[in-house]
Scaffold this motif. Structure first.
Motif, PDB file in Angstrom:
ATOM      1  N   GLU A 181       4.905  24.602 -33.051  1.00  0.00           N
ATOM      2  CA  GLU A 181       3.636  23.899 -32.894  1.00  0.00           C
ATOM      3  C   GLU A 181       3.681  22.719 -31.928  1.00  0.00           C
ATOM      4  N   TYR A 182       4.875  22.283 -31.551  1.00  0.00           N
ATOM      5  CA  TYR A 182       4.964  21.192 -30.583  1.00  0.00           C
ATOM      6  C   TYR A 182       4.364  21.628 -29.248  1.00  0.00           C
ATOM      7  N   PRO A 183       3.793  20.684 -28.502  1.00  0.00           N
ATOM      8  CA  PRO A 183       3.400  21.002 -27.130  1.00  0.00           C
ATOM      9  C   PRO A 183       4.643  21.410 -26.330  1.00  0.00           C
TER      10      PRO A 183
ATOM     11  N   ASP B 235       4.611  20.130 -20.827  1.00  0.00           N
ATOM     12  CA  ASP B 235       3.471  19.263 -21.124  1.00  0.00           C
ATOM     13  C   ASP B 235       3.931  17.882 -21.586  1.00  0.00           C
ATOM     14  N   GLN B 236       5.002  17.858 -22.389  1.00  0.00           N
ATOM     15  CA  GLN B 236       5.521  16.570 -22.866  1.00  0.00           C
ATOM     16  C   GLN B 236       6.052  15.745 -21.696  1.00  0.00           C
TER      17      GLN B 236
ATOM     18  N   GLU C 142      -1.634  10.114 -26.086  1.00  0.00           N
ATOM     19  CA  GLU C 142      -2.175  11.338 -26.679  1.00  0.00           C
ATOM     20  C   GLU C 142      -1.067  12.319 -27.047  1.00  0.00           C
ATOM     21  N   MET C 143      -0.059  12.432 -26.189  1.00  0.00           N
ATOM     22  CA  MET C 143       1.052  13.344 -26.475  1.00  0.00           C
ATOM     23  C   MET C 143       1.820  12.866 -27.700  1.00  0.00           C
TER      24      MET C 143
ATOM     25  N   LYS D 133       0.005  13.932 -30.759  1.00  0.00           N
ATOM     26  CA  LYS D 133       0.172  15.363 -31.041  1.00  0.00           C
ATOM     27  C   LYS D 133       1.525  15.638 -31.704  1.00  0.00           C
TER      28      LYS D 133
ATOM     29  N   ALA E 170       1.614  14.302 -35.252  1.00  0.00           N
ATOM     30  CA  ALA E 170       0.816  15.131 -36.164  1.00  0.00           C
ATOM     31  C   ALA E 170       1.629  16.332 -36.642  1.00  0.00           C
ATOM     32  N   VAL E 171       2.401  16.926 -35.741  1.00  0.00           N
ATOM     33  CA  VAL E 171       3.256  18.058 -36.124  1.00  0.00           C
ATOM     34  C   VAL E 171       4.343  17.581 -37.077  1.00  0.00           C
TER      35      VAL E 171
END
Length: 84
Positions: free
Chosen positions: A47-49, A53-54, A67-68, A71, A74-75
């Protein structure tokens, strides 16, 4: 109704057989056990970006980085680290 497929390996014939309530229950328990054995790290990983993207967010900095981080956190909250 849940079914299973029975295959005669000698003839190749297949037939459909209804599962009993007990068999369905046993399959559900087995699946719950299988899922519980998947580590938090494996669940998080899916589920991680993406790493790309990171890294992009780190490079851009500012709001993208914030924002990253949200995310990723949250995971981590969804799949907390297992206590030993």
């Amino acid at each position: 109704m849940t079914h299973r497929i029975v295959v005669n390996v000698q003839t190749g014939e297949t037939s459909q057989v209804d599962l009993t309530a007990e068999e369905v229950s046993a399959l559900q328990v087995a699946e719950e056990i299988r899922l519980s054995q998947i580590s938090y790290a494996t669940k998080r990983q899916s589920e991680y970006p993406t790493i790309g993207d990171q890294l992009d967010a780190l490079w851009k900095g500012g709001d993208a980085q914030t924002e990253m981080l949200a995310k990723v956190m949250a995971v981590k909250a969804k799949y907390p680290k297992e206590q030993a």
